[in-house]
Design a protein around this motif. Sequence first.
Motif, PDB file in Angstrom:
ATOM      1  N   VAL A 179      49.294  42.535  50.234  1.00 28.52           N
ATOM      2  CA  VAL A 179      48.691  43.831  49.891  1.00 28.52           C
ATOM      3  C   VAL A 179      48.729  44.026  48.378  1.00 28.52           C
ATOM      4  CG1 VAL A 179      49.035  46.324  50.072  1.00 28.52           C
ATOM      5  CG2 VAL A 179      49.101  44.916  52.121  1.00 28.52           C
ATOM      6  N   ALA A 180      49.872  43.680  47.754  1.00 28.32           N
ATOM      7  CA  ALA A 180      49.989  43.819  46.300  1.00 28.32           C
ATOM      8  C   ALA A 180      49.001  42.899  45.589  1.00 28.32           C
ATOM      9  CB  ALA A 180      51.414  43.515  45.859  1.00 28.32           C
ATOM     10  N   LEU A 181      48.875  41.664  46.067  1.00 26.24           N
ATOM     11  CA  LEU A 181      47.920  40.729  45.471  1.00 26.24           C
ATOM     12  C   LEU A 181      46.479  41.209  45.637  1.00 26.24           C
ATOM     13  CD1 LEU A 181      49.429  37.268  46.472  1.00 26.24           C
ATOM     14  CD2 LEU A 181      49.226  38.213  44.163  1.00 26.24           C
ATOM     15  N   LYS A 182      46.184  41.775  46.811  1.00 25.01           N
ATOM     16  CA  LYS A 182      44.837  42.283  47.055  1.00 25.01           C
ATOM     17  C   LYS A 182      44.527  43.435  46.095  1.00 25.01           C
ATOM     18  CE  LYS A 182      41.873  44.013  50.715  1.00 25.01           C
ATOM     19  NZ  LYS A 182      41.776  44.434  52.107  1.00 25.01           N
ATOM     20  N   ALA A 183      45.509  44.307  45.873  1.00 28.02           N
ATOM     21  CA  ALA A 183      45.307  45.432  44.954  1.00 28.02           C
ATOM     22  C   ALA A 183      45.060  44.923  43.536  1.00 28.02           C
ATOM     23  CB  ALA A 183      46.512  46.365  44.993  1.00 28.02           C
ATOM     24  N   MET A 196      41.672  45.313  41.277  1.00 22.66           N
ATOM     25  CA  MET A 196      41.711  45.871  39.925  1.00 22.66           C
ATOM     26  C   MET A 196      41.028  44.917  38.947  1.00 22.66           C
ATOM     27  SD  MET A 196      44.967  46.937  37.592  1.00 22.66           S
ATOM     28  CE  MET A 196      45.389  45.238  37.264  1.00 22.66           C
ATOM     29  N   LEU A 197      41.304  43.614  39.081  1.00 26.32           N
ATOM     30  CA  LEU A 197      40.669  42.632  38.206  1.00 26.32           C
ATOM     31  C   LEU A 197      39.149  42.606  38.406  1.00 26.32           C
ATOM     32  CD1 LEU A 197      43.202  39.677  38.421  1.00 26.32           C
ATOM     33  CD2 LEU A 197      42.744  41.122  36.433  1.00 26.32           C
ATOM     34  N   GLU A 198      38.715  42.732  39.651  1.00 27.23           N
ATOM     35  CA  GLU A 198      37.279  42.760  39.924  1.00 27.23           C
ATOM     36  C   GLU A 198      36.631  43.979  39.281  1.00 27.23           C
ATOM     37  OE1 GLU A 198      37.035  42.551  44.174  1.00 27.23           O
ATOM     38  OE2 GLU A 198      37.185  40.365  44.207  1.00 27.23           O
ATOM     39  N   ARG A 199      37.317  45.137  39.383  1.00 28.64           N
ATOM     40  CA  ARG A 199      36.772  46.348  38.731  1.00 28.64           C
ATOM     41  C   ARG A 199      36.697  46.142  37.225  1.00 28.64           C
ATOM     42  NH1 ARG A 199      40.015  49.198  42.475  1.00 28.64           N
ATOM     43  NH2 ARG A 199      41.625  49.431  40.900  1.00 28.64           N
ATOM     44  N   ASN A 200      37.768  45.552  36.644  1.00 26.58           N
ATOM     45  CA  ASN A 200      37.767  45.300  35.203  1.00 26.58           C
ATOM     46  C   ASN A 200      36.645  44.344  34.827  1.00 26.58           C
ATOM     47  OD1 ASN A 200      39.932  46.982  34.783  1.00 26.58           O
ATOM     48  ND2 ASN A 200      41.448  45.340  34.720  1.00 26.58           N
ATOM     49  N   ASP A 201      36.431  43.310  35.638  1.00 28.71           N
ATOM     50  CA  ASP A 201      35.348  42.364  35.377  1.00 28.71           C
ATOM     51  C   ASP A 201      33.998  43.066  35.406  1.00 28.71           C
ATOM     52  OD1 ASP A 201      37.064  40.269  35.025  1.00 28.71           O
ATOM     53  OD2 ASP A 201      36.708  39.363  37.002  1.00 28.71           O
ATOM     54  N   GLU A 202      33.798  43.942  36.390  1.00 29.88           N
ATOM     55  CA  GLU A 202      32.537  44.675  36.481  1.00 29.88           C
ATOM     56  C   GLU A 202      32.335  45.558  35.255  1.00 29.88           C
ATOM     57  OE1 GLU A 202      32.561  46.785  40.174  1.00 29.88           O
ATOM     58  OE2 GLU A 202      32.454  44.948  41.372  1.00 29.88           O
ATOM     59  N   GLU A 203      33.409  46.235  34.821  1.00 29.25           N
ATOM     60  CA  GLU A 203      33.317  47.083  33.636  1.00 29.25           C
ATOM     61  C   GLU A 203      33.022  46.241  32.397  1.00 29.25           C
ATOM     62  OE1 GLU A 203      37.003  49.213  33.565  1.00 29.25           O
ATOM     63  OE2 GLU A 203      36.502  50.413  35.331  1.00 29.25           O
ATOM     64  N   ASN A 204      33.675  45.079  32.290  1.00 34.63           N
ATOM     65  CA  ASN A 204      33.430  44.194  31.139  1.00 34.63           C
ATOM     66  C   ASN A 204      31.999  43.669  31.155  1.00 34.63           C
ATOM     67  OD1 ASN A 204      36.018  44.489  30.148  1.00 34.63           O
ATOM     68  ND2 ASN A 204      36.804  42.659  31.175  1.00 34.63           N
TER      69      ASN A 204
END
Length: 189
Positions: A130-134, A138-146
Motif C-alpha cells: 500500500v505504501a509503495l502504491k501510494a 505520487m510519482l505518477e502525479r509528479n510526472d504528469e505535472e512535470n
Amino acid sequence: METEIIKIDTLIREIRGYHVIIDKDLAKLYGVDTKVLNQAVKRNIKRFPEDFMFKLTMEECLRSQIVTLNPKKGQHIKHLPHAFTEQGVAMLSSVLRSDTAIEVNIRIMRAFVAMRSYIMSTRHLEAELVALKAKLEMLERNDEENLEAINDLSEDVRKEIDNIYLAIAALSAKPAAEPDRPAKKIGYK
C-alpha cells in the motif's frame, strides 16, 4: 514434521471471521469417527462456548463447499457440521485423552501458530505494498505535472522561435538602399 503442518494447514478455513477446522476433518486427524468426536464434545459441552465451537448453517456448508451431498442417500445432510476454533481444538485435548489425540493436538496448535505467523507476515507485506502504491501514484502525479510544465515551456519556446523567424523574414524582406543616389562623402569641405 513440516509436511504434517502443511497438510493440517489445508484443513484450516475461515468462517465467520474465525480460523476453524471442521469436525469431520478433526475426526480424520484424531483417527476417530465424526460421531465419536461429536459425542465427546456433547458430553463436555460446557467446555465449548460459541467462540470455541459453533454449528455451521446450511448456507455456510454449501458456500464453503464443506459438504458434498450424496445423491444415493438423499439431497439433505442429516447433521450440520461443527467448526472448532483454535481454542476449541485446544479444549479437545482435555476431552480426547489418547496419545494420538495429544500428538495430533500438538501438530494442530503448531499449524494454527504457523497460520497466524503467515497472516501477520502477509499483512506486513500488504502494508508495504500500500505504501509503495501510494509513492508510485505520487510519482505518477509528479510526472504528469512535470510533463505539463515541459509542454507549457516548449510552447513558449516554439512561440519565441516563431517570432525570431518572423523577425528574420521581415529583415530579409526590407528593400535595400537605393543604388542610384551617390553616397555622401564624409569629411570637411
